[in-house]
Scaffold this active site. Structure first.
Site, PDB file in Angstrom:
ATOM      1  N   GLY A  21      61.240 -33.320 -12.772  1.00 15.05           N
ATOM      2  CA  GLY A  21      62.314 -33.332 -11.988  1.00 15.05           C
ATOM      3  C   GLY A  21      63.136 -34.305 -12.080  1.00 15.05           C
ATOM      4  N   GLY A 127      58.349 -39.081 -14.422  1.00 11.57           N
ATOM      5  CA  GLY A 127      57.142 -39.282 -13.661  1.00 11.57           C
ATOM      6  C   GLY A 127      55.883 -39.392 -14.217  1.00 11.57           C
ATOM      7  N   ASP A 153      59.477 -39.721  -5.493  1.00 14.61           N
ATOM      8  CA  ASP A 153      58.082 -39.832  -4.854  1.00 14.61           C
ATOM      9  C   ASP A 153      57.414 -41.175  -4.808  1.00 14.61           C
ATOM     10  OD1 ASP A 153      58.437 -37.051  -4.866  1.00 14.61           O
ATOM     11  OD2 ASP A 153      56.893 -36.788  -6.577  1.00 14.61           O
TER      12      ASP A 153
HETATM   13  O1  F6P Z   1      58.324 -34.985  -7.967  1.00 18.91           O
HETATM   14  C1  F6P Z   1      59.527 -34.945  -7.637  1.00 18.91           C
HETATM   15  C2  F6P Z   1      59.640 -33.686  -6.404  1.00 18.91           C
HETATM   16  O2  F6P Z   1      61.165 -33.380  -5.981  1.00 18.91           O
HETATM   17  C3  F6P Z   1      58.582 -33.570  -5.592  1.00 18.91           C
HETATM   18  O3  F6P Z   1      58.883 -34.389  -4.643  1.00 18.91           O
HETATM   19  C4  F6P Z   1      58.514 -32.200  -5.175  1.00 18.91           C
HETATM   20  O4  F6P Z   1      57.320 -31.722  -4.751  1.00 18.91           O
HETATM   21  C5  F6P Z   1      58.752 -31.571  -6.653  1.00 18.91           C
HETATM   22  O5  F6P Z   1      59.587 -32.400  -7.336  1.00 18.91           O
HETATM   23  C6  F6P Z   1      59.908 -30.172  -6.434  1.00 18.91           C
HETATM   24  O6  F6P Z   1      59.682 -29.793  -7.823  1.00 18.91           O
HETATM   25  P1  F6P Z   1      60.859 -28.381  -8.136  1.00 18.91           P
HETATM   26  O7  F6P Z   1      62.359 -29.102  -8.306  1.00 18.91           O
HETATM   27  O8  F6P Z   1      60.173 -27.775  -9.275  1.00 18.91           O
HETATM   28  O9  F6P Z   1      60.962 -27.585  -6.879  1.00 18.91           O
END
Ligand code: F6P
Length: 382
Positions: A21, A127, A153
């Site tokens: 992400g 990450g 996170d």
């Molecule tokens: O790891 C970063 C993060 O924003 C988390 O906090 C969240 O659970 C996840 O990625 C959301 O992922 P996506 O962008 O795939 O919805």
């Protein structure tokens, strides 16, 4: 040597990619690494588009980076290289003729493309997921890797902070500040669901900074009684509203997480998608307190926007340090902040265990000392 002539004489090449992400500060890392590689080592930085995807596809998608195309990106959110969290080369979602998705191992192909590219190694900004892939590629395919810990996170071990977290906390805090006045005007409980995956760092920090009354996180199992008691006591003291910050990974009483249902295409190759605990908490609290309750899910707002000054500083320092490690052939390392130094640690160490909130941390203690409830014990102070 003039900057233009340095750029023309670059022979050695090092790749840079952003994976998982996005988060604020990715561009600042890219810029920091590009400047250091070119100015100090006369090495050509080459961006790989959309995480490892740019190296798995034929033709590959590589982008020469120079002082010109990283100019002006320091304060920009997102990533000029693109990213994905469906891009594991060891289990890449490939659509079959019948339309179904099959996870396929494309790591050999990636290795071949890497060898053909002439890159000495890769700087992987990501990450825990991206860093684990990087470590596996270096172990199983001998692709030299340097890691840079990124995530809102803040759950990567071996570093005091990941970049992006500070900005996400600032955004969440601003939102909680704004919710305060409307909560007070209507005598409501405002439940704010924040991101963080399996760690409660964002919830703790934003809850503490935003003056929450209750913070619920995965690391501290909660019961209803102390939470309800806290809200009722506030009413007795004339505070007819409450702010409840819930981490998306907070667990229900039976120990499970609340997740979202994704289509097979959306789900392929990614972790479960958390989300929905805020609504669940709001319904329970509304029933138990008979107060009007509203939910705000901050979602991807926390990943957007311009990085804070701290994240720009940290990201720039991380980028420069990653360039130093790669240029000197110090592979298999991850850059890390051990305040006040930016150091390097073994990549393997950092991915071995995640970094949860430590329940005895200074932030939790500070929160408890101002009466914030974590739902784990009866609250005495309103
Ligand atoms: O790891 C970063 C993060 O924003 C988390 O906090 C969240 O659970 C996840 O990625 C959301 O992922 P996506 O962008 O795939 O919805």
């Amino acid at each position: 040597m003039a900057e233009e002539s340095i750029e023309h004489s670059l022979q050695r090449k090092i790749g840079i990619l952003t994976g998982g992400g996005d988060c604020p500060g990715l561009n600042a890392v890219i810029r920091g690494a590009v400047h250091r590689l070119i100015r100090h080592y006369q090495i050509r930085p080459v961006g790989i588009e959309d995480a490892f995807n740019g190296l798995m596809e034929s033709p590959t998608r590589l982008k020469v980076l120079n002082l010109g195309n990283v100019s002006g990106i320091l304060s920009m959110g997102g990533t000029i290289l693109g990213t994905t969290n469906h891009g594991d080369p060891f289990g890449f979602p490939v659509q079959q003729k019948d339309g179904t998705i099959q996870l396929t191992d494309l790591s050999e192909k990636l290795k071949k493309n890497f060898d053909l590219s002439g890159l000495e190694g890769l700087i992987c900004i990501g990450g825990d997921g991206t860093l684990s892939i990087a470590e596996r590629l270096s172990r199983e395919h001998q692709i030299p890797m340097v890691g840079v810990p990124k995530t809102i996170d803040n759950d990567v071990s071996q570093t005091d902070w990941t970049f992006g977290h500070h900005t996400a906390v600032q955004t969440a805090t601003n939102c909680i500040d704004m919710l305060h006045s409307t909560a007070e005007a209507h005598d409501r409980i405002m439940v704010v669901e924040v991101m963080g995956r399996d760690a409660g760092h964002i919830a703790v920090a934003a809850g503490l900074a935003g003056g929450a009354d209750v913070i619920l996180i995965p690391e501290i199992p909660f019961q209803w009684e102390p939470v309800v008691q806290k809200i009722k006591r506030r009413k007795q003291y004339g505070r007819h509203f409450s702010i409840v910050v819930v981490a998306e990974g907070a667990k229900t009483q039976d120990g499970s997480s609340i997740t979202q249902t994704l289509s097979p295409e959306q789900q392929a190759g990614r972790k479960v998608k958390l989300g929905g605990i805020g609504q669940w908490v709001a319904e329970k609290l509304s029933a138990a307190t008979e107060m009007e309750t509203r939910v705000t899910v901050l979602g991807h707002l926390q990943r957007g926007g311009s990085p804070t000054a701290f994240d720009r500083m940290l990201a720039t320092a991380f980028g420069a340090k990653a360039a130093d490690l790669a240029a000197n052939g110090d592979w298999g390392r991850m850059v890390a902040l051990k305040t006040p130094q930016v150091v390097s640690v073994p990549l393997l160490e950092s991915i071995r265990t995640p970094r949860p909130v430590e329940p005895s941390s200074a932030w939790i203690q500070a929160a408890r000392s101002v009466g914030i409830s974590f739902g784990d014990a009866p609250t005495i102070v309103a």
